[in-house]
Motif scaffolding. Structure first.
Motif, PDB file in Angstrom:
ATOM      1  N   MET A   1     -85.506   4.803  43.159  1.00 59.13           N
ATOM      2  CA  MET A   1     -84.305   4.153  43.683  1.00 59.13           C
ATOM      3  C   MET A   1     -83.519   3.496  42.551  1.00 59.13           C
ATOM      4  O   MET A   1     -84.080   3.029  41.571  1.00 59.13           O
ATOM      5  N   SER A   2     -82.227   3.439  42.732  1.00 63.22           N
ATOM      6  CA  SER A   2     -81.358   2.857  41.721  1.00 63.22           C
ATOM      7  C   SER A   2     -81.348   1.334  41.833  1.00 63.22           C
ATOM      8  O   SER A   2     -81.549   0.758  42.907  1.00 63.22           O
ATOM      9  N   ASP A   3     -81.133   0.679  40.689  1.00 63.82           N
ATOM     10  CA  ASP A   3     -80.980  -0.781  40.674  1.00 63.82           C
ATOM     11  C   ASP A   3     -79.525  -1.187  40.867  1.00 63.82           C
ATOM     12  O   ASP A   3     -79.215  -2.382  40.894  1.00 63.82           O
ATOM     13  N   LYS A   4     -78.637  -0.212  40.975  1.00 61.89           N
ATOM     14  CA  LYS A   4     -77.220  -0.513  41.146  1.00 61.89           C
ATOM     15  C   LYS A   4     -76.966  -1.088  42.547  1.00 61.89           C
ATOM     16  O   LYS A   4     -77.693  -0.789  43.501  1.00 61.89           O
ATOM     17  N   PRO A   5     -75.929  -1.911  42.697  1.00 61.70           N
ATOM     18  CA  PRO A   5     -75.511  -2.299  44.050  1.00 61.70           C
ATOM     19  C   PRO A   5     -75.030  -1.059  44.797  1.00 61.70           C
ATOM     20  O   PRO A   5     -74.721  -0.031  44.177  1.00 61.70           O
ATOM     21  N   ARG A   6     -74.975  -1.150  46.110  1.00 65.68           N
ATOM     22  CA  ARG A   6     -74.632   0.027  46.913  1.00 65.68           C
ATOM     23  C   ARG A   6     -73.233  -0.082  47.506  1.00 65.68           C
ATOM     24  O   ARG A   6     -72.762  -1.164  47.846  1.00 65.68           O
ATOM     25  N   VAL A   7     -72.613   1.080  47.655  1.00 67.37           N
ATOM     26  CA  VAL A   7     -71.323   1.176  48.330  1.00 67.37           C
ATOM     27  C   VAL A   7     -71.436   2.285  49.364  1.00 67.37           C
ATOM     28  O   VAL A   7     -72.124   3.294  49.143  1.00 67.37           O
ATOM     29  N   LEU A   8     -70.802   2.077  50.512  1.00 70.60           N
ATOM     30  CA  LEU A   8     -70.829   3.088  51.568  1.00 70.60           C
ATOM     31  C   LEU A   8     -69.437   3.248  52.159  1.00 70.60           C
ATOM     32  O   LEU A   8     -68.710   2.260  52.359  1.00 70.60           O
ATOM     33  N   SER A   9     -69.075   4.489  52.452  1.00 67.78           N
ATOM     34  CA  SER A   9     -67.847   4.741  53.191  1.00 67.78           C
ATOM     35  C   SER A   9     -67.986   6.065  53.928  1.00 67.78           C
ATOM     36  O   SER A   9     -68.590   7.013  53.407  1.00 67.78           O
ATOM     37  N   LEU A  10     -67.443   6.113  55.129  1.00 62.15           N
ATOM     38  CA  LEU A  10     -67.481   7.327  55.940  1.00 62.15           C
ATOM     39  C   LEU A  10     -66.059   7.735  56.300  1.00 62.15           C
ATOM     40  O   LEU A  10     -65.209   6.884  56.546  1.00 62.15           O
ATOM     41  N   ALA A  11     -65.840   9.046  56.339  1.00 63.81           N
ATOM     42  CA  ALA A  11     -64.542   9.589  56.742  1.00 63.81           C
ATOM     43  C   ALA A  11     -64.698  10.241  58.110  1.00 63.81           C
ATOM     44  O   ALA A  11     -65.642  11.001  58.335  1.00 63.81           O
ATOM     45  N   GLN A  12     -63.793   9.935  59.004  1.00 65.01           N
ATOM     46  CA  GLN A  12     -63.894  10.498  60.346  1.00 65.01           C
ATOM     47  C   GLN A  12     -63.180  11.850  60.418  1.00 65.01           C
ATOM     48  O   GLN A  12     -62.028  11.965  59.979  1.00 65.01           O
TER      49      GLN A  12
END
Length: 335
Positions: A1-12
């Motif tokens: 697993m990465s130590d980076k912070p996470r970003v999430l986005s979904l496209a409808q």
């Protein structure tokens, strides 16, 4: 697993193609986040079920949306690219969050309130009512630190933070409280035929919307036929010259040059020159995007393999979250 912070986005997947407003306002900026964040980018096909849609159309649009994410620069090697329905933990977490959400709180969400105020309660389904809670589950499932949002999504992110805080308080610290990642504004992209309104599939005329997957010649014609204003001077004035202001906004977005610089450069030139410049700059970026999207859609097996691998990446995180949540709320683990 990465130590980076996470970003999430979904496209409808609500249309056959994204338009330039979607692209410039959000999608084009997602790839740049991959360097700084562990990124989860998906297609919200479950959200699309809140309106009636033909099954074959939804499948086609879901794949087209995924292909457009990749064509825009989202790298499946660095980001999890997946279909929401391929990660069942989204709905599993949603049910737990639903049981933490007050009916009054949910009924005040903008989309549900707007639809019921216009068409009555019977015009809305329970899926639309639960839509913001599923969105909260989308985010909290991955403990996303940042969520790219526009102003119209702020209310949903606040609900997500409220639910995360409620769960953390009732049980124990579990969820990260996500922060909005406000994407850099490129200015409001307006309808090419009515530059007083936002470009939108639902309210714009066909000639006012530029779809990314349309024939480049058709899009160039739309730019060259864009409505302008009285007079001849090319100045940025959204009130008195909305058509010219819209074209300048588009040219600035596609070239990366400030509007002020463009106004100076077009001093003494006509509206036709400006329209041609916008058509050329947009075409230079949109055409390779379109070609890459169509290439991916023509290699359906490869695209489906990318989505399957992305779902595995997503589930590696999502399954741990759901297991932790289930244990904390008192559900018996499966042996």
């Amino acid at each position: 697993m990465s130590d980076k912070p996470r970003v999430l986005s979904l496209a409808q997947p609500t249309a056959d193609s994204l338009h330039i407003g979607n692209y410039l306002g959000a999608l084009r900026q997602w790839p740049g986040l991959q360097d700084q964040y562990e990124a989860f980018y998906g297609v919200a096909d479950l959200h699309a079920l809140t309106v009636e849609v033909e099954p074959a159309v939804l499948r086609k649009r879901s794949l087209a949306s995924a292909a457009q994410l990749i064509a825009a620069g989202v790298d499946p090697e660095r980001s999890a690219v997946f279909l929401q329905s391929h990660v069942p933990e989204h709905t599993q977490l949603m049910w737990v969050l639903t049981c933490l959400t007050g009916f009054g709180h949910a009924s005040r969400m903008t989309q549900f309130k707007d639809k019921t105020s216009k068409h009555g309660v019977d015009a809305a389904n329970v899926g639309l009512f639960n839509y913001p809670i599923l969105m909260a589950a989308d985010i909290l499932l991955y403990n996303a630190d940042r969520v790219p949002v526009g102003e119209d999504q702020r209310q949903h992110l606040e609900l997500t933070r409220d639910l995360a805080h409620r769960f953390n308080t009732r049980y124990s610290p579990t969820f990260t409280l996500p922060e909005p990642h406000i994407v850099k504004s490129v200015g409001k992209i307006k309808d090419l035929q009515d530059p007083t309104v936002k470009m939108s599939k639902s309210s714009s005329s066909p000639n006012g919307v530029v779809d990314l997957l349309d024939d480049p010649k058709l899009n160039a014609k739309k730019f060259r036929s864009a409505v302008t204003d009285s007079g001849r001077d090319i100045t940025f004035d959204e009130v008195n010259k909305p058509g010219v202001a819209n074209l300048l906004t588009l040219l600035a977005a596609f070239t990366g040059r400030p509007v002020e610089t463009l106004v100076e450069e077009f001093g003494g030139k006509g509206y036709g020159d400006l329209k041609g410049a916008v058509a050329d700059a947009a075409g230079a970026e949109i055409t390779p995007f379109r070609e890459r999207t169509l290439e991916l859609l023509g290699e359906k097996t490869e695209l489906e393999a990318i989505l399957a691998a992305g779902a595995e990446k997503a589930r590696a995180v999502a399954s741990r979250t759901v297991a932790k949540v289930y244990r904390k709320v008192g559900l018996v683990p499966r042996g």
